[in-house]
Scaffold this active site. Structure first.
Site, PDB file in Angstrom:
ATOM      1  N   CYS A   5      11.194  -6.310   2.042  1.00 23.85           N
ATOM      2  CA  CYS A   5       9.966  -5.523   1.890  1.00 23.85           C
ATOM      3  C   CYS A   5      10.329  -4.043   1.700  1.00 23.85           C
ATOM      4  CB  CYS A   5       9.078  -5.709   3.122  1.00 23.85           C
ATOM      5  SG  CYS A   5       7.690  -4.569   3.162  1.00 23.85           S
ATOM      6  N   CYS A   8       9.027  -1.757   4.562  1.00 26.34           N
ATOM      7  CA  CYS A   8       9.836  -1.892   5.784  1.00 26.34           C
ATOM      8  C   CYS A   8      11.125  -1.091   5.640  1.00 26.34           C
ATOM      9  CB  CYS A   8      10.185  -3.353   6.049  1.00 26.34           C
ATOM     10  SG  CYS A   8       8.856  -4.331   6.789  1.00 26.34           S
ATOM     11  N   ASP A  31       3.481   8.844  -2.468  1.00 26.56           N
ATOM     12  CA  ASP A  31       3.575   7.742  -3.435  1.00 26.56           C
ATOM     13  C   ASP A  31       4.504   8.146  -4.585  1.00 26.56           C
ATOM     14  OD1 ASP A  31       1.542   5.101  -4.065  1.00 26.56           O
ATOM     15  OD2 ASP A  31       2.731   5.881  -5.733  1.00 26.56           O
ATOM     16  N   HIS A  47       5.533  -4.923  10.178  1.00 24.67           N
ATOM     17  CA  HIS A  47       5.154  -5.544   8.906  1.00 24.67           C
ATOM     18  C   HIS A  47       3.933  -6.451   9.059  1.00 24.67           C
ATOM     19  CE1 HIS A  47       5.806  -7.190   4.852  1.00 24.67           C
ATOM     20  NE2 HIS A  47       5.317  -8.285   5.382  1.00 24.67           N
ATOM     21  N   ASN A  88      -6.307  -1.255  -0.196  1.00 24.70           N
ATOM     22  CA  ASN A  88      -6.364  -2.424  -1.078  1.00 24.70           C
ATOM     23  C   ASN A  88      -5.932  -3.662  -0.296  1.00 24.70           C
ATOM     24  OD1 ASN A  88      -7.158  -1.003  -3.414  1.00 24.70           O
ATOM     25  ND2 ASN A  88      -5.043  -0.449  -3.882  1.00 24.70           N
ATOM     26  N   HIS A  99       2.829  -4.953   2.162  1.00 29.94           N
ATOM     27  CA  HIS A  99       3.016  -4.375   3.502  1.00 29.94           C
ATOM     28  C   HIS A  99       1.824  -3.439   3.643  1.00 29.94           C
ATOM     29  CE1 HIS A  99       5.743  -2.418   6.744  1.00 29.94           C
ATOM     30  NE2 HIS A  99       4.599  -1.745   6.755  1.00 29.94           N
ATOM     31  N   HIS A 101      -0.859  -0.832   3.758  1.00 28.91           N
ATOM     32  CA  HIS A 101      -0.760   0.616   3.561  1.00 28.91           C
ATOM     33  C   HIS A 101      -2.107   1.200   3.193  1.00 28.91           C
ATOM     34  CE1 HIS A 101       0.042  -1.389  -0.293  1.00 28.91           C
ATOM     35  NE2 HIS A 101      -0.596  -0.380  -0.868  1.00 28.91           N
ATOM     36  N   HIS A 103      -3.886   4.336   1.213  1.00 26.26           N
ATOM     37  CA  HIS A 103      -3.652   5.424   0.260  1.00 26.26           C
ATOM     38  C   HIS A 103      -4.510   6.611   0.686  1.00 26.26           C
ATOM     39  CE1 HIS A 103      -1.965   2.922  -3.176  1.00 26.26           C
ATOM     40  NE2 HIS A 103      -2.575   1.978  -2.480  1.00 26.26           N
TER      41      HIS A 103
HETATM   42  P1  AMP Z   1      -0.998  -1.086  -3.894  1.00 31.10           P
HETATM   43  O1  AMP Z   1      -1.338  -1.305  -5.353  1.00 31.10           O
HETATM   44  O2  AMP Z   1      -2.210  -0.740  -3.055  1.00 31.10           O
HETATM   45  O3  AMP Z   1      -0.190  -2.213  -3.313  1.00 31.10           O
HETATM   46  O4  AMP Z   1      -0.135   0.234  -3.853  1.00 31.10           O
HETATM   47  C1  AMP Z   1       1.244   0.245  -3.814  1.00 31.10           C
HETATM   48  C2  AMP Z   1       1.683   1.666  -4.047  1.00 31.10           C
HETATM   49  O5  AMP Z   1       3.024   1.803  -3.639  1.00 31.10           O
HETATM   50  C3  AMP Z   1       1.585   2.135  -5.501  1.00 31.10           C
HETATM   51  O6  AMP Z   1       0.739   3.275  -5.583  1.00 31.10           O
HETATM   52  C4  AMP Z   1       3.043   2.472  -5.846  1.00 31.10           C
HETATM   53  O7  AMP Z   1       3.158   3.580  -6.710  1.00 31.10           O
HETATM   54  C5  AMP Z   1       3.641   2.739  -4.479  1.00 31.10           C
HETATM   55  N1  AMP Z   1       5.068   2.546  -4.360  1.00 31.10           N
HETATM   56  C6  AMP Z   1       5.794   1.460  -4.756  1.00 31.10           C
HETATM   57  N2  AMP Z   1       7.084   1.632  -4.453  1.00 31.10           N
HETATM   58  C7  AMP Z   1       7.200   2.841  -3.831  1.00 31.10           C
HETATM   59  C8  AMP Z   1       8.275   3.585  -3.268  1.00 31.10           C
HETATM   60  N3  AMP Z   1       9.529   3.101  -3.283  1.00 31.10           N
HETATM   61  N4  AMP Z   1       8.016   4.787  -2.721  1.00 31.10           N
HETATM   62  C9  AMP Z   1       6.756   5.276  -2.717  1.00 31.10           C
HETATM   63  N5  AMP Z   1       5.690   4.613  -3.215  1.00 31.10           N
HETATM   64  C10 AMP Z   1       5.908   3.422  -3.765  1.00 31.10           C
HETATM   65 ZN    ZN Z   2       7.121  -4.612   5.343  1.00 32.06          ZN
END
Ligand code: AMP
Ligand code: ZN
Length: 115
Positions: A5, A8, A31, A47, A88, A99, A101, A103
């Protein structure tokens, strides 16, 4: 810790991220593909694939995250101007990192209804 993940691995500092805030339970980081001038993600260290997987007994974690968001918004200088918090959950929402999160978006006028 789920080994495959990415969030994580960010929480454990195995992967780099621009960390805005952290404590023993949560981490906030910018992000990698920002959709607004301010786009920060807030995650629990533990997680959970999504909101749907958080057990009733752990819902205090969500309260903790929400309670820290005004200070995170202040650190990103969007508290006064306003910001949007998005959680989301599942395929129709567009969730693609499984995982949990939040925004945090700010720094521009948000559209409504969201896409
Ligand atoms: P979601 O579509 O709600 O699952 O959002 C996932 C978010 O994670 C997206 O806005 C991606 O740009 C962001 N994301 C993916 N990988 C990384 C990373 N390594 N560091 C920071 N943000 C990330
Ligand atoms: Zn995780």
């Amino acid at each position: 810790m789920k080994r495959d993940c990415i969030f994580c691995r960010i929480a454990s500092k195995e992967l780099p991220a621009k960390i805005v805030y952290e404590d023993d339970r949560i981490v906030a980081f910018d992000d990698i593909r920002p959709q607004a001038p301010v786009h920060t993600l807030i995650i629990p260290r533990d997680h959970f694939a999504s909101l749907n997987e958080v057990p009733a007994g752990r819902m205090d974690l969500l309260q903790h995250i929400l309670s820290k968001i005004p200070a995170i918004a202040a650190a990103k200088e969007v508290k006064a101007g306003g910001y949007r918090v998005v959680l989301n959950t599942g395929p129709d929402s567009g969730q693609d990192v499984f995982h949990l999160h939040f925004h945090l978006f700010g720094g521009r006028k948000m559209h409504w209804p969201p896409g």
